[in-house]
Design a protein around this motif. Structure first.
Motif, PDB file in Angstrom:
ATOM      1  N   ASN A   1       1.976  11.364  -0.642  1.00  0.00           N
ATOM      2  CA  ASN A   1       0.737  12.047  -1.359  1.00  0.00           C
ATOM      3  C   ASN A   1       0.757  11.697  -2.846  1.00  0.00           C
ATOM      4  OD1 ASN A   1      -0.694  13.353   0.946  1.00  0.00           O
ATOM      5  ND2 ASN A   1       1.278  14.571   1.030  1.00  0.00           N
ATOM      6  N   THR A  31       0.957  -1.223  -0.034  1.00  0.00           N
ATOM      7  CA  THR A  31       0.000  -0.064   0.130  1.00  0.00           C
ATOM      8  C   THR A  31       0.643   1.169   0.081  1.00  0.00           C
ATOM      9  OG1 THR A  31      -0.065   0.090   2.669  1.00  0.00           O
ATOM     10  CG2 THR A  31      -1.882  -1.096   1.309  1.00  0.00           C
ATOM     11  N   ARG A  67       2.536   4.406   1.275  1.00  0.00           N
ATOM     12  CA  ARG A  67       2.837   4.888   2.568  1.00  0.00           C
ATOM     13  C   ARG A  67       2.013   6.240   2.935  1.00  0.00           C
ATOM     14  NH1 ARG A  67       7.905   3.176   4.500  1.00  0.00           N
ATOM     15  NH2 ARG A  67       9.127   2.023   3.113  1.00  0.00           N
ATOM     16  N   ASP A  68       1.833   6.131   4.242  1.00  0.00           N
ATOM     17  CA  ASP A  68       0.718   7.102   4.749  1.00  0.00           C
ATOM     18  C   ASP A  68       1.325   8.545   4.475  1.00  0.00           C
ATOM     19  OD1 ASP A  68      -0.974   5.281   5.920  1.00  0.00           O
ATOM     20  OD2 ASP A  68      -0.069   5.438   7.831  1.00  0.00           O
ATOM     21  N   HIS A  69       2.686   8.734   4.354  1.00  0.00           N
ATOM     22  CA  HIS A  69       3.221  10.282   4.353  1.00  0.00           C
ATOM     23  C   HIS A  69       3.249  10.449   2.921  1.00  0.00           C
ATOM     24  CE1 HIS A  69       6.725   7.665   4.334  1.00  0.00           C
ATOM     25  NE2 HIS A  69       7.391   8.503   3.701  1.00  0.00           N
TER      26      HIS A  69
END
Length: 91
Positions: free
Chosen positions: A57, A51, A53-55
């Motif tokens: 964009n 997935t 990565r959260d950071h």
């Protein structure tokens, strides 16, 4: 279609704009795979455990495909502009 890369992602790739070719009816996941084909080192910076990565964009034509689309399943058009950038700090 092309990716615009910013900050450390552009540094890793060695370029700020990366043209890619994908099949008709391609998804954002397909476009990411094409980007990683050209610049394999970007995969570790953008993806973790399959997935994004959260950071990191990702944008499609200036919009967030995770809030304004179907995430990695978002269908793309051949003239789309894709962008990837990490968080940017400054002072």
């Amino acid at each position: 279609m092309h990716w615009k890369l910013f900050a450390t992602l552009a540094e890793t790739a060695g370029e700020r704009e990366v043209p890619i070719s994908v099949e008709p009816n391609a998804t954002l996941a397909d476009a990411l795979a094409a980007l990683f084909e050209r610049h394999p080192a970007l995969e570790a910076e953008i993806v973790e455990d399959g997935t994004v990565r959260d950071h990191i964009n990702l944008l499609r034509n200036g919009e967030d495909p995770f809030t304004d689309g179907d995430g990695l399943d978002t269908r793309l058009d051949e003239d789309d502009e894709l962008a990837a950038f990490p968080p940017v700090t400054g002072g």
